[in-house]
Structures are given as C-alpha cells and as structure tokens.
Design an enzyme around this catalytic site. Structure first.
Site, short mmCIF file in Angstrom:
data_model
loop_
_atom_site.label_atom_id
_atom_site.label_comp_id
_atom_site.label_asym_id
_atom_site.label_seq_id
_atom_site.Cartn_x
_atom_site.Cartn_y
_atom_site.Cartn_z
N LYS A 1 0.96 -1.33 0.04
CA LYS A 1 -0.05 0.24 -0.04
C LYS A 1 1.07 1.10 -0.08
CE LYS A 1 -2.11 -1.22 3.72
NZ LYS A 1 -1.58 -2.68 4.05
N ARG B 1 -10.21 0.42 7.45
CA ARG B 1 -9.98 -0.74 7.71
C ARG B 1 -11.09 -1.95 8.22
NH1 ARG B 1 -3.65 -2.02 8.96
NH2 ARG B 1 -2.88 -0.07 8.01
N ARG C 1 11.88 -5.62 4.86
CA ARG C 1 11.30 -4.10 4.72
C ARG C 1 12.43 -3.39 5.60
NH1 ARG C 1 5.54 -2.19 5.55
NH2 ARG C 1 5.62 -3.54 7.26
N ARG D 1 10.85 -1.81 11.37
CA ARG D 1 9.61 -1.39 12.03
C ARG D 1 9.34 -2.37 13.14
NH1 ARG D 1 4.66 -0.07 8.14
NH2 ARG D 1 3.62 -1.17 9.72
N ARG E 1 -1.16 -9.02 13.07
CA ARG E 1 -1.59 -8.12 12.04
C ARG E 1 -2.51 -8.75 10.93
NH1 ARG E 1 3.88 -5.44 10.61
NH2 ARG E 1 2.66 -4.30 9.09
P1 AP5 Z 1 4.79 -1.68 1.87
O1 AP5 Z 1 4.43 -1.02 0.73
O2 AP5 Z 1 5.54 -1.13 2.90
O3 AP5 Z 1 3.34 -2.50 2.25
P2 AP5 Z 1 2.04 -2.00 3.19
O4 AP5 Z 1 0.75 -2.62 2.35
O5 AP5 Z 1 2.20 -0.61 3.21
O6 AP5 Z 1 2.37 -2.76 4.57
P3 AP5 Z 1 2.27 -2.15 5.95
O7 AP5 Z 1 2.92 -3.03 6.98
O8 AP5 Z 1 2.61 -0.65 6.05
O9 AP5 Z 1 0.56 -2.31 6.15
P4 AP5 Z 1 -0.16 -2.18 7.51
O10 AP5 Z 1 -1.54 -2.00 6.94
O11 AP5 Z 1 0.22 -3.62 8.39
O12 AP5 Z 1 0.71 -1.17 8.41
P5 AP5 Z 1 0.49 0.19 8.59
O13 AP5 Z 1 1.61 0.99 8.67
O14 AP5 Z 1 -0.66 0.68 7.85
O15 AP5 Z 1 5.40 -2.91 1.35
C1 AP5 Z 1 5.98 -3.97 1.99
C2 AP5 Z 1 7.59 -4.28 1.76
O16 AP5 Z 1 7.50 -5.20 0.40
C3 AP5 Z 1 8.51 -3.19 1.55
O17 AP5 Z 1 9.70 -3.56 1.96
C4 AP5 Z 1 8.35 -2.96 0.14
O18 AP5 Z 1 9.63 -2.50 -0.36
C5 AP5 Z 1 8.13 -4.38 -0.62
N1 AP5 Z 1 7.18 -4.49 -1.60
C6 AP5 Z 1 6.09 -3.69 -1.51
N2 AP5 Z 1 5.64 -4.09 -2.96
C7 AP5 Z 1 6.19 -5.04 -3.41
C8 AP5 Z 1 6.08 -5.90 -4.64
N3 AP5 Z 1 5.11 -5.70 -5.56
N4 AP5 Z 1 7.04 -6.81 -4.71
C9 AP5 Z 1 7.96 -7.09 -3.99
N5 AP5 Z 1 8.33 -6.21 -2.90
C10 AP5 Z 1 7.41 -5.53 -2.53
O19 AP5 Z 1 -0.23 0.33 10.16
C11 AP5 Z 1 0.49 -0.06 11.16
C12 AP5 Z 1 -0.43 -0.32 12.37
O20 AP5 Z 1 -1.28 0.76 12.58
C13 AP5 Z 1 -1.70 -1.27 12.29
O21 AP5 Z 1 -1.19 -2.56 12.54
C14 AP5 Z 1 -2.58 -0.84 13.60
O22 AP5 Z 1 -2.10 -1.06 14.80
C15 AP5 Z 1 -2.53 0.63 13.20
N6 AP5 Z 1 -3.37 1.19 12.21
C16 AP5 Z 1 -3.18 1.76 10.85
N7 AP5 Z 1 -4.08 2.07 10.23
C17 AP5 Z 1 -5.40 1.82 11.03
C18 AP5 Z 1 -6.70 1.96 11.08
N8 AP5 Z 1 -7.17 2.38 9.81
N9 AP5 Z 1 -7.58 1.71 12.04
C19 AP5 Z 1 -6.93 1.12 13.35
N10 AP5 Z 1 -5.60 0.98 13.29
C20 AP5 Z 1 -4.65 1.22 12.27
MG MG Z 2 2.30 0.90 4.65
#
Ligand code: AP5
Ligand code: MG
Length: 222
Positions: A13, A87, A126, A159, A170
């Site tokens: 994402k 979400r 990552r 992270r 997660r």
């Molecule tokens: P990356 O682009 O970082 O993936 P991502 O989908 O952004 O993954 P996240 O781990 O950030 O998602 P998440 O939803 O768990 O965490 P968030 O920070 O939003 O890519 C991942 C890796 O793969 C990278 O190394 C990248 O280089 C690589 N990559 C990407 N695309 C690729 C491809 N096509 N091929 C190969 N490699 C690739 O949320 C964190 C926490 O915040 C949650 O757990 C929760 O506690 C809280 N939170 C966030 N939003 C909410 C909400 N709406 N409501 C309640 N709590 C929330």
């Molecule tokens: Mg992310």
C-alpha cells in the site's frame, strides 16, 4: 482523484501510494504513519496508540477517526490517497459521512490482493527511513547505498511491528475484518481489485493504466 488503498499488511500500500502521488500529484495519507507520529508524543493518547500498534491490533475508532477527520478537513479540494484507512466497516461508513460533509465522495477503492505466500519475504526484508518514511526492501527494492535512505541519508530501520509474532496478529486482524469492508465498497460500485503479487513495477503498470482511464480524469476534475 480521491482514492483508498486496501490490502493486507505488506501488500505494498505504502509503496504504490507513493508512486500514485508522484505520478498524479495527490496527497498521501498513511494511517500507519500518522499513528506512528502520534505514538512518539508523550501523551496518554500516544501511549495508548503505542500499545495497540506494537501488539499488531487496530487502534480504536475514536482515536483513528479523529486523526483522519482532521487531515481531511485540512486539505480543501486537493486529491488524496488514503493508505490503510478505512480498515473496518465502521471506519468506511464514517469516511463516507466525513466526505459527504465536504460534498465529496471517493473516486475509487483499490484492493491490493496478494498471494499470502509472498508476504513473509516482503516483511523480512522491509526497511524504512525514520526521517522521510520512505519504504525499501533489502533485495526487492534496495536503496542505492546499503542501509541508507536515498532521499536524506538517514540510516534505515526495521519497524518494531515487523517482528514475526506481531505480523501474525496483524494479518489475522486483517482477515477477520476485511470481508464487510470489501462488500461495502463492492456494493457502492467503487471497488477495483488488482493482483499485487507481482513485482512493484508489475503492480504499478496496472494501477497507472486504471487511473489514466477517462472516468478517473473526470473524477479528478470534480
Ligand atoms: P509496503 O509498501 O510497506 O506495504 P504496506 O501494504 O504499506 O504494508 P504495511 O505493513 O505498512 O501495512 P499495515 O497495514 O500492516 O501497516 P500500517 O503501517 O498501515 O511494502 C512492504 C514491503 O514489501 C516493503 O519492503 C516493500 O519494499 C516491499 N514491496 C512492496 N510491494 C512489493 C512488490 N510488489 N513486490 C515485492 N516487494 C514489494 O499500520 C500499522 C498499524 O497501525 C496497524 O497494525 C494498526 O495497529 C494501526 N493502524 C493503521 N491503520 C489503522 C486503521 N485504519 N484503524 C486502526 N488501526 C490502524
Ligand atoms: Mg504501509
């Protein structure tokens, strides 16, 4: 354009949101990045957010919705990409209400669908920049100099919530909550699913083509 990016942890994402924003001149709002900024504050809310994020559980709606509402209220008419929000069904209905208050709707909801088998490799490699929040992967998307951010020279970090036990929570939380969310946007005619199991470039080619279609240019002008 007003977009929301859905998909499991590690789906890409943040990676694709950054490309969309560069290519189409949109603002990037990552709910995870916004929460991580709040968690650094030495406030009761910051401590509460830390407890939720570091254990891989969703932050409660009353905290999350307040942060998103303030962000949306601050941007007037500019287009945006929401990365990681909504979400849950309750967050989706709240978002519809916030946008309606601004006479706005979402243009498209992009569901990054990923083969679970590829996710673990993405997590393991990552690395993120603690300064500009850019996302890298040690093999799949490496920086030019190992361990160093291309944009500001900061040392890249892992992270805390990328530890295997937290990643499992997660992913489980995502699976338990995503179906009503997808149904909501499918029924609204907004959901577009893309195969996000391929390389970053493969996924980007599909998204760029979809966002370049005439119906999206129409919504961009709205
Ligand atoms: P990356 O682009 O970082 O993936 P991502 O989908 O952004 O993954 P996240 O781990 O950030 O998602 P998440 O939803 O768990 O965490 P968030 O920070 O939003 O890519 C991942 C890796 O793969 C990278 O190394 C990248 O280089 C690589 N990559 C990407 N695309 C690729 C491809 N096509 N091929 C190969 N490699 C690739 O949320 C964190 C926490 O915040 C949650 O757990 C929760 O506690 C809280 N939170 C966030 N939003 C909410 C909400 N709406 N409501 C309640 N709590 C929330
Ligand atoms: Mg992310």
């Amino acid at each position: 354009m007003r977009l929301a990016l859905l998909g499991p942890p590690g789906a890409g994402k943040g990676t694709q949101a950054a490309r969309i924003c560069d290519a189409f001149g949109l603002l990037h709002f990552s709910s995870g990045d916004l929460l991580r900024a709040e968690k650094l504050k030495k406030t009761p809310e910051g401590q509460k957010i830390r407890d939720y994020i570091d254990s891989g559980r969703f932050v409660p709606d009353e905290l999350m919705l307040g942060i998103i509402r303030n962000k949306l209220a601050s941007i007037a008419k500019q287009g945006f990409v929401l990365d990681g929000f909504p979400r849950t069904l309750s967050q989706a209905t709240a978002l519809t209400e916030f946008l309606a208050e601004m006479n706005r709707t979402l243009s498209l909801v992009i569901d990054l669908a990923v083969d679970p088998a590829v996710l673990s490799r993405r997590f393991e490699g990552r690395r993120v920049c603690p300064v500009c929040l850019s996302v890298y992967h040690v093999d799949l998307m490496p920086p030019q100099r190992e361990g160093i951010c291309d944009h500001d020279g900061a040392r890249l970090v892992i992270r805390p919530d990328d530890m295997p036990a937290v990643v499992r929570t997660r992913i489980d939380t995502y699976r338990q909550t995503v179906t009503p969310l997808l149904d909501y946007y499918r029924q609204a005619g907004l959901l577009w699913k893309v195969d996000a199991s391929g390389s970053v470039d493969d996924v980007w080619v599909q998204i760029e083509a979809r966002l370049s279609q005439p119906d999206m240019r129409g919504s961009s002008a709205a």
